[in-house]
Scaffold this motif. Structure first.
Motif, PDB file in Angstrom:
ATOM      1  N   LEU A 156      -6.594   0.191  -3.932  1.00 51.57           N
ATOM      2  CA  LEU A 156      -7.569  -0.352  -2.985  1.00 51.57           C
ATOM      3  C   LEU A 156      -7.522   0.427  -1.672  1.00 51.57           C
ATOM      4  O   LEU A 156      -6.459   0.872  -1.252  1.00 51.57           O
ATOM      5  N   LYS A 157      -8.677   0.564  -1.044  1.00 48.44           N
ATOM      6  CA  LYS A 157      -8.735   1.212   0.256  1.00 48.44           C
ATOM      7  C   LYS A 157      -8.033   0.341   1.296  1.00 48.44           C
ATOM      8  O   LYS A 157      -7.928  -0.877   1.126  1.00 48.44           O
ATOM      9  N   PRO A 158      -7.544   0.958   2.398  1.00 45.54           N
ATOM     10  CA  PRO A 158      -6.708   0.231   3.376  1.00 45.54           C
ATOM     11  C   PRO A 158      -7.244  -1.125   3.822  1.00 45.54           C
ATOM     12  O   PRO A 158      -6.538  -2.128   3.779  1.00 45.54           O
ATOM     13  N   LEU A 159      -8.508  -1.193   4.270  1.00 49.76           N
ATOM     14  CA  LEU A 159      -9.045  -2.459   4.772  1.00 49.76           C
ATOM     15  C   LEU A 159      -9.089  -3.517   3.672  1.00 49.76           C
ATOM     16  O   LEU A 159      -8.667  -4.665   3.870  1.00 49.76           O
ATOM     17  N   ARG A 160      -9.583  -3.113   2.490  1.00 47.65           N
ATOM     18  CA  ARG A 160      -9.659  -4.061   1.377  1.00 47.65           C
ATOM     19  C   ARG A 160      -8.264  -4.483   0.928  1.00 47.65           C
ATOM     20  O   ARG A 160      -8.055  -5.641   0.535  1.00 47.65           O
ATOM     21  N   ALA A 161      -7.312  -3.572   0.979  1.00 43.84           N
ATOM     22  CA  ALA A 161      -5.936  -3.895   0.587  1.00 43.84           C
ATOM     23  C   ALA A 161      -5.357  -4.972   1.496  1.00 43.84           C
ATOM     24  O   ALA A 161      -4.748  -5.937   1.034  1.00 43.84           O
ATOM     25  N   TRP A 162      -5.552  -4.818   2.815  1.00 44.70           N
ATOM     26  CA  TRP A 162      -5.027  -5.796   3.766  1.00 44.70           C
ATOM     27  C   TRP A 162      -5.719  -7.149   3.629  1.00 44.70           C
ATOM     28  O   TRP A 162      -5.079  -8.196   3.703  1.00 44.70           O
ATOM     29  N   LEU A 163      -7.045  -7.140   3.406  1.00 49.51           N
ATOM     30  CA  LEU A 163      -7.776  -8.395   3.223  1.00 49.51           C
ATOM     31  C   LEU A 163      -7.336  -9.100   1.937  1.00 49.51           C
ATOM     32  O   LEU A 163      -7.174 -10.328   1.913  1.00 49.51           O
TER      33      LEU A 163
END
Length: 324
Positions: free
Chosen positions: A165-172
């Motif tokens: 997952l891309k960084p923003l989606r990973a954190w969400l």
């Protein structure tokens, strides 16, 4: 009673789904930070599959239901060996590498007997809890250092599926998984306590049965999936790692939150059953090295052992039934 049962069912569904979200988010964050697949598998994935037990234990301890937390830890270990590993071996027999016989299984045996010594006085004290948690930290550091040089395990870890997952989606995804884990664990504990009170059975029994099986479902899915791909080191490692976490993290929480007096049946029935299954598994793997199907440096664990493990699990439930 009906509302409590529905709450447990919905809690389990959300718990299992949120654990997957938690692992996917955390694994992707670690990958984006440059962590290798073997380290991710040994730490984040292992922690993630045990997250349901940890959150349920913490919630139960804070709610004054320490017996439920202890039953969850011991019951999950019994389920992991008797049910999860038993069914996995029936579906896909394992070829266990000798490194597991020399490192992981002896560690699990030592931890099992060591935790038993701490509980022999029928009290899980604050000191016991911190000793367990400290031991887990030392074991994790040792396992990461030793297994990152295990060529077989590293190769299997490289082939295991990890979400990207891309960084923003990973954190969400990570944040959503954690929030749902907390919410669903509260639902599950509330429902379990209500069912225990309605049926007139102890919270320990509910923890050993309903809660233990439900929180072991992620291990069942992960272990069977790895075994079917031929990644037996990962599959067996899931069970051993989960059992170590249950003994040293999940069961330590009630003690850390506040000293917990154990029901006598924990020491006379449940802990001996868990110890027996652990010793049986170790002996079965060791003896299986001499089977004709075993390759050099490996032990073939076949369907006979799987049948025995599932049978022992069934017998334990019968013992539990006649002693309630």
């Amino acid at each position: 009673m009906l509302l409590a049962a529905a709450t447990i069912l919905v809690g389990f569904i959300i718990l299992i789904w949120s654990a997957d979200l938690f692992v996917a988010g955390a694994s992707s964050i670690a990958e984006n930070m440059g962590m290798s697949p073997i380290i991710i598998g040994l730490t984040i994935v292992s922690l993630g599959t045990s997250a349901p037990e940890v959150l349920v234990s913490f919630t139960a301890a804070l709610s004054g239901a320490g017996d439920l937390a202890i039953g969850n830890a011991i019951g999950s270990n019994i389920a992991n060996i008797g049910l999860v590993l038993g069914i996995t071996v029936l579906v896909a027999p394992m070829m266990v590498h000798e490194s597991c016989m020399k490192k992981e299984m002896p560690t699990l045996l030592i931890v099992t007997f060591g935790a038993g010594v701490l509980l022999i006085d029928d009290v899980l004290s604050i000191v016991d809890g911190w000793l367990m948690l400290g031991s887990l930290a030392l074991i994790m550091v040792h396992m990461v250092r030793s297994q990152t040089h295990d060529e077989v395990l590293v190769e299997e870890a490289e082939e295991e599926y990890l979400p990207h997952l891309k960084p923003l989606r990973a954190w969400l995804t990570f944040a959503l998984g954690l929030a749902l884990l907390i919410a669903s664990s509260r639902m599950l504990v509330w429902g379990a306590v209500e069912v225990a009170e309605t049926l007139g059975v102890s919270e320990l029994v509910i923890g050993l049965t309903i809660v233990a099986i439900g929180t072991s479902l992620p291990e069942l899915a992960a272990t069977i999936a790895s075994a079917l791909r031929g990644h037996t080191e990962i599959a067996l490692g899931n069970v051993i790692g989960s059992n170590l976490f249950n003994l040293l993290a999940v069961m330590s929480i009630p003690g850390i939150v506040g000293a917990e007096t154990l029901e006598s049946s924990v020491v006379t029935r449940d802990y001996p059953t868990m110890t027996f299954l652990t010793v049986f598994l170790a002996l079965a793997i060791y003896i299986s090295r001499r089977r004709s199907r075993s390759q050099e440096g490996h032990a073939y664990v076949g369907r006979t052992i799987g049948t025995l493990l599932v049978s022992f699990y069934g017998l334990y439930y019968y013992w539990l039934y006649i002693t309630i």
